[in-house]
Enzyme design. Structure first.
Site, PDB file in Angstrom:
ATOM      1  N   ASN A  47       0.902  -1.355   0.155  1.00  0.00           N
ATOM      2  CA  ASN A  47      -0.014   0.096   0.075  1.00  0.00           C
ATOM      3  C   ASN A  47       1.031   1.080  -0.038  1.00  0.00           C
ATOM      4  O   ASN A  47       2.106   1.267   0.586  1.00  0.00           O
ATOM      5  CB  ASN A  47      -1.107  -0.070   1.021  1.00  0.00           C
ATOM      6  CG  ASN A  47      -0.434   0.015   2.540  1.00  0.00           C
ATOM      7  OD1 ASN A  47       0.502  -0.797   2.758  1.00  0.00           O
ATOM      8  ND2 ASN A  47      -1.090   0.370   3.453  1.00  0.00           N
ATOM      9  N   CYS A  78     -10.765  -4.824   0.260  1.00  0.00           N
ATOM     10  CA  CYS A  78     -11.626  -3.711   0.272  1.00  0.00           C
ATOM     11  C   CYS A  78     -12.449  -3.721  -0.826  1.00  0.00           C
ATOM     12  O   CYS A  78     -12.113  -4.308  -1.861  1.00  0.00           O
ATOM     13  CB  CYS A  78     -11.126  -2.441   0.440  1.00  0.00           C
ATOM     14  SG  CYS A  78     -10.374  -1.630  -0.948  1.00  0.00           S
ATOM     15  N   TYR A 123      -5.477  11.964   1.394  1.00  0.00           N
ATOM     16  CA  TYR A 123      -5.944  10.596   1.719  1.00  0.00           C
ATOM     17  C   TYR A 123      -6.463   9.621   0.664  1.00  0.00           C
ATOM     18  O   TYR A 123      -5.923   8.643   0.482  1.00  0.00           O
ATOM     19  CB  TYR A 123      -6.477  10.573   3.005  1.00  0.00           C
ATOM     20  CG  TYR A 123      -5.965  11.075   4.319  1.00  0.00           C
ATOM     21  CD1 TYR A 123      -4.581  11.538   4.435  1.00  0.00           C
ATOM     22  CD2 TYR A 123      -6.705  11.169   5.505  1.00  0.00           C
ATOM     23  CE1 TYR A 123      -4.029  11.865   5.480  1.00  0.00           C
ATOM     24  CE2 TYR A 123      -6.253  11.719   6.672  1.00  0.00           C
ATOM     25  CZ  TYR A 123      -4.792  12.170   6.731  1.00  0.00           C
ATOM     26  OH  TYR A 123      -4.247  12.373   7.898  1.00  0.00           O
ATOM     27  N   GLU A 156      -3.092  -4.387  -3.028  1.00  0.00           N
ATOM     28  CA  GLU A 156      -3.621  -5.376  -4.281  1.00  0.00           C
ATOM     29  C   GLU A 156      -3.655  -4.342  -5.324  1.00  0.00           C
ATOM     30  O   GLU A 156      -3.227  -4.962  -6.589  1.00  0.00           O
ATOM     31  CB  GLU A 156      -5.084  -5.838  -3.941  1.00  0.00           C
ATOM     32  CG  GLU A 156      -5.339  -6.597  -2.714  1.00  0.00           C
ATOM     33  CD  GLU A 156      -5.377  -5.837  -1.288  1.00  0.00           C
ATOM     34  OE1 GLU A 156      -4.995  -4.665  -1.095  1.00  0.00           O
ATOM     35  OE2 GLU A 156      -6.299  -6.221  -0.577  1.00  0.00           O
ATOM     36  N   GLU A 162       0.359   5.185   0.694  1.00  0.00           N
ATOM     37  CA  GLU A 162      -0.533   6.156   1.203  1.00  0.00           C
ATOM     38  C   GLU A 162      -0.160   7.580   0.686  1.00  0.00           C
ATOM     39  O   GLU A 162       0.912   7.892  -0.103  1.00  0.00           O
ATOM     40  CB  GLU A 162      -0.724   5.956   2.500  1.00  0.00           C
ATOM     41  CG  GLU A 162      -1.213   4.786   2.906  1.00  0.00           C
ATOM     42  CD  GLU A 162      -1.775   4.667   4.540  1.00  0.00           C
ATOM     43  OE1 GLU A 162      -1.199   5.502   5.198  1.00  0.00           O
ATOM     44  OE2 GLU A 162      -2.158   3.819   4.954  1.00  0.00           O
ATOM     45  N   ASN A 163      -0.957   8.591   0.738  1.00  0.00           N
ATOM     46  CA  ASN A 163      -0.904  10.065   0.441  1.00  0.00           C
ATOM     47  C   ASN A 163      -1.412  10.878   1.429  1.00  0.00           C
ATOM     48  O   ASN A 163      -2.293  10.649   1.855  1.00  0.00           O
ATOM     49  CB  ASN A 163      -1.301  10.207  -0.965  1.00  0.00           C
ATOM     50  CG  ASN A 163      -1.064  11.280  -1.868  1.00  0.00           C
ATOM     51  OD1 ASN A 163      -1.306  12.394  -1.815  1.00  0.00           O
ATOM     52  ND2 ASN A 163      -0.026  11.131  -2.809  1.00  0.00           N
ATOM     53  N   ALA A 164      -0.618  12.070   1.384  1.00  0.00           N
ATOM     54  CA  ALA A 164      -1.098  13.211   2.263  1.00  0.00           C
ATOM     55  C   ALA A 164      -2.454  13.785   1.795  1.00  0.00           C
ATOM     56  O   ALA A 164      -3.139  14.057   2.611  1.00  0.00           O
ATOM     57  CB  ALA A 164      -0.055  14.346   2.053  1.00  0.00           C
ATOM     58  N   CYS A 196      -4.283   0.954  -2.603  1.00  0.00           N
ATOM     59  CA  CYS A 196      -3.887  -0.476  -1.699  1.00  0.00           C
ATOM     60  C   CYS A 196      -2.902  -1.283  -2.454  1.00  0.00           C
ATOM     61  O   CYS A 196      -2.389  -1.089  -3.476  1.00  0.00           O
ATOM     62  CB  CYS A 196      -5.333  -1.247  -1.811  1.00  0.00           C
ATOM     63  SG  CYS A 196      -6.499  -0.535  -0.748  1.00  0.00           S
TER      64      CYS A 196
HETATM   65  N1  THU Z   1      -5.205  -1.618   2.735  1.00  0.00           N
HETATM   66  C1  THU Z   1      -4.837  -2.413   1.519  1.00  0.00           C
HETATM   67  O1  THU Z   1      -3.868  -2.086   1.110  1.00  0.00           O
HETATM   68  N2  THU Z   1      -5.230  -3.626   1.250  1.00  0.00           N
HETATM   69  C2  THU Z   1      -6.578  -3.914   1.780  1.00  0.00           C
HETATM   70  O2  THU Z   1      -6.938  -5.189   1.605  1.00  0.00           O
HETATM   71  C3  THU Z   1      -7.097  -3.331   3.007  1.00  0.00           C
HETATM   72  C4  THU Z   1      -6.645  -1.834   3.067  1.00  0.00           C
HETATM   73  C5  THU Z   1      -4.559  -0.462   3.173  1.00  0.00           C
HETATM   74  C6  THU Z   1      -5.130   0.799   2.629  1.00  0.00           C
HETATM   75  C7  THU Z   1      -4.619   1.726   3.806  1.00  0.00           C
HETATM   76  O3  THU Z   1      -3.172   2.136   2.893  1.00  0.00           O
HETATM   77  C8  THU Z   1      -4.546   1.063   4.684  1.00  0.00           C
HETATM   78  O4  THU Z   1      -4.544  -0.320   4.549  1.00  0.00           O
HETATM   79  C9  THU Z   1      -5.637   1.375   5.838  1.00  0.00           C
HETATM   80  O5  THU Z   1      -6.891   1.235   5.154  1.00  0.00           O
END
Ligand code: THU
Length: 138
Positions: free
Chosen positions: A49, A93, A55, A62, A51-53, A60
């Protein structure tokens, strides 16, 4: 790390996937996730995963793995492996279920990796019943 140097045997893949958690960019949630998708040739494509400022702009694990697979030429997902920094099983998700559905084989499975081992296998399609997909567009 790319498809050529990531193991494809399930035991080895499950043992190595958690190593990738250290590359996750989970600066805001601290929830690290690593994923691998196995394509139609048996090759593994991995992602974490990011992430970014801003949000909602985060991605993810995947999603990152699917991007790597498509970039490498893969077009079918036979299995998805998911490892997380938390103890529990993490399932994809909703948005990632849709992303997986685009490429999933009929018997695609989601495999949870905990403690370096494959612990739970879930058939993919029941996770996204009555889905909208490529067939709807003809
Ligand atoms: N996240 C994933 O990368 N995969 C998942 O299957 C569930 C959630 C990440 C997204 C975010 O960076 C962090 O988990 C919290 O939601």
């Amino acid at each position: 790390m790319n498809a050529h140097d990531f193991p494809t045997s399930e035991t080895e893949l499950a043992a190595r996937l958690p190593d990738l958690l250290s590359r996750s960019y989970a600066r805001y949630s601290n929830f690290t996730v690593a994923a691998a998708v196995i394509d139609e040739t048996g090759a593994a494509h991995v992602g974490v995963n990011v992430e970014n400022a801003a949000y909602p702009s985060g991605t993810c694990a995947e999603q990152t793995a699917i991007g790597a697979m498509v970039t490498a030429g893969g077009r079918k997902i036979a299995r998805v492996y998911i490892a997380a920094g938390s103890d529990g099983v993490v399932q994809p998700c909703g948005a990632c279920r849709q992303r997986i559905a685009e490429f999933a084989t009929e018997d695609c499975e989601v495999v949870s990796v905990q403690g370096g081992k494959a612990t739970r296998r879930t058939p993919f399609w029941p996770l996204l019943p009555d889905s909208f997909g490529p067939r709807d567009l003809g």
